[in-house]
Design a protein around this motif. Structure first.
Motif, PDB file in Angstrom:
ATOM      1  N   ASP A 187       0.882  -1.174   0.000  1.00 19.65           N
ATOM      2  CA  ASP A 187       0.000   0.000   0.000  1.00 19.65           C
ATOM      3  C   ASP A 187       0.909   1.211   0.000  1.00 19.65           C
ATOM      4  O   ASP A 187       1.470   1.569   1.041  1.00 19.65           O
ATOM      5  N   GLU A 192      -7.517   0.250  -4.134  1.00 17.48           N
ATOM      6  CA  GLU A 192      -7.406   0.297  -2.666  1.00 17.48           C
ATOM      7  C   GLU A 192      -8.698  -0.103  -1.957  1.00 17.48           C
ATOM      8  O   GLU A 192      -8.659  -0.865  -0.988  1.00 17.48           O
ATOM      9  N   ASP A 209     -12.347   5.342   2.689  1.00 20.29           N
ATOM     10  CA  ASP A 209     -10.917   5.332   3.024  1.00 20.29           C
ATOM     11  C   ASP A 209     -10.499   6.748   3.409  1.00 20.29           C
ATOM     12  O   ASP A 209     -10.361   7.624   2.554  1.00 20.29           O
TER      13      ASP A 209
HETATM   14 MG   LIG Z   1      -4.262   4.916   1.943  1.00 19.78          MG
END
Ligand SMILES: [Mg+2]
Ligand SMILES: Nc1ncnc2c1ncn2[C@@H]1O[C@H](COP(=O)(O)OP(=O)(O)OP(=O)(O)O)[C@@H](O)[C@H]1O
Length: 396
Positions: free
Chosen positions: A9, A170, A193
């Motif tokens: 990530d 993501e 997110d």
């Molecule tokens: Mg992030």
């Protein structure tokens, strides 16, 4: 033994990575910390430094430190956002012809090169932890990434000797990490997110293990950094009212104030109040004064309210784009470090109902845990659906 593939990530403020060992997610660590700040220090001579060590250089050499490189990676130099991002990048960011370049001392660096130093550090840490040579990875991609981002991150990977096998959204990685994958589920999901620099909302239709994004919307200038800025402004404002001193004038002290606000913000996610101290924070009448305060959570929540209102606007917009009402949503996954702020969780629970909201206790690691799960698709590890357990608690 099969070659280890890592899932990364690459975040605006923090980067983390992991892989599957058996059916367990294991994360890369820098000392004991599973997140590496996405901050790069470029010295005049010698090797670049990445992560916490680079963060410490911010106070003494802000012009040699690059922050938030992800924001400009793959972006056209003419993009109007570049100018706004440049203000928070640390080192000078310039649009030269058709290129964006950081100007550090007399040298220039492309965003890919800076991103590559972060990926390279992650690769080294992964090799230390998992052994062997690591050359393959899965990398997550923000739902709102600009068109040029894919090519740029692949180039950054190459510079860092990493072959990117797959780019994964993501929110999908996050949904996997909070355990929303189940072979029987048929439902509408919302993945929110709330990271360091951005707030992204994704509407996803889930059919068992298959996730199909139907709408995505985000605010690329809304994240934990803004909470920190607001916190620092609140304290600077109080100091100004009481002593008539403008704390912005001392750039180094102001950077320290912001850093301490970030730390205190984290404490306030699990406590109603927190001490706030800072030595020799400012000068009054020629004498240094220190700050020794108690911060009550409601006091700072009030200051953060306009930021949370913007987050709710984003949620409303993604629902509108998907054509859903809150009642249509079967589950809401909260990921990203800033989703640990209790007030934000409360607002989302009020909108969707508490029982439909899933928050990962390791919200800032959710995306990398999801990416680590997805390495299973590339053969280094068992191909069944893995059990997801975070190993952070064990390491603390
Ligand atoms: Mg992030
Ligand atoms: N316990 C906590 N309480 C409040 N905020 C937290 C906590 N832990 C981390 N954060 C904040 O979360 C942010 C980092 O989150 P995360 O790692 O998800 O972002 P990122 O992936 O780097 O950024 P982005 O998703 O915007 O690219 C920082 O602003 C950090 O201060």
């Amino acid at each position: 033994m099969a070659e280890t593939v890592i899932g990364i990530d690459f975040g605006t403020s923090c980067t983390s990575a992991g892989t599957l060992i058996g059916d367990r997610v294991e994360l890369v660590r820098d000392n004991s910390d599973p997140v590496v700040p996405t901050v790069v220090y470029v010295p005049e001579r010698g090797d670049v430094e990445v992560g916490k060590r680079a963060v410490l250089r911010q106070q003494s050499q802000p012009n040699r430190v690059v922050r938030s490189v992800k924001r400009v990676l793959g972006m056209e130099p003419g993009n109007e956002l570049v100018r706004r991002y440049a203000a928070s990048s640390g080192a000078r960011l310039e649009a030269t012809g058709d290129k964006l370049l950081y100007k550090i001392g007399t040298a220039t660096y492309a965003p890919e090169q800076i991103a590559a130093s972060v990926l390279n550090r992650i690769r080294e840490l992964a090799e230390q932890r998992f052994g062997g040579q690591i050359r393959k990875c899965v990398v997550t991609l923000s739902a709102a990434a600009p068109a040029g981002y894919r090519d740029a991150i692949v180039r950054a990977g190459k510079i860092a000797h990493l072959d990117i096998l797959e780019l994964v959204a993501e929110p999908i990685a996050g949904a996997l990490a909070v355990g929303l994958h189940s072979t029987s589920a048929q439902r509408r999901l919302l993945v929110l997110d709330f990271g360091g620099g951005t707030f992204d909302a994704s509407a996803i239709v889930q059919a068992g293990m298959k996730f199909s994004p139907v709408a995505t919307f985000g605010d690329s200038l809304l994240g934990g950094d803004d909470l920190d800025d607001e916190f620092a402004e609140a304290i600077a404002g109080a100091v100004h009212r009481q002593y008539g001193v403008d704390m912005h004038r001392d750039i180094l002290k102001f950077a320290e104030l912001r850093y301490r606000c970030e730390q205190t913000k984290r404490i306030l996610s699990s406590r109603r109040d927190a001490p706030f101290t800072m030595n020799e924070a400012f000068i009054v009448g020629g004498k240094p004064r220190s700050l020794d305060l108690k911060i009550d959570r409601p006091w700072i929540e009030e200051r953060w309210k306009p930021l949370f209102d913007r987050a709710i606007d984003v949620v409303d917009e993604v629902l509108r784009q998907a054509g859903w009402s809150p009642a249509d949503v079967g589950a809401v996954a909260l990921i990203g470090g800033t989703s640990l702020v209790p007030k934000f969780q409360e607002l989302i629970a009020a909108k969707f109902g508490r029982d439909r909201v899933a928050v990962s206790p390791d919200a800032d690691l959710a995306v990398s845990m999801g990416a680590a799960l997805l390495t299973a698709r590339h053969g280094s590890t068992p191909r069944h659906v893995p059990v997801l357990t975070s190993d952070r608690a064990a390491a603390l």
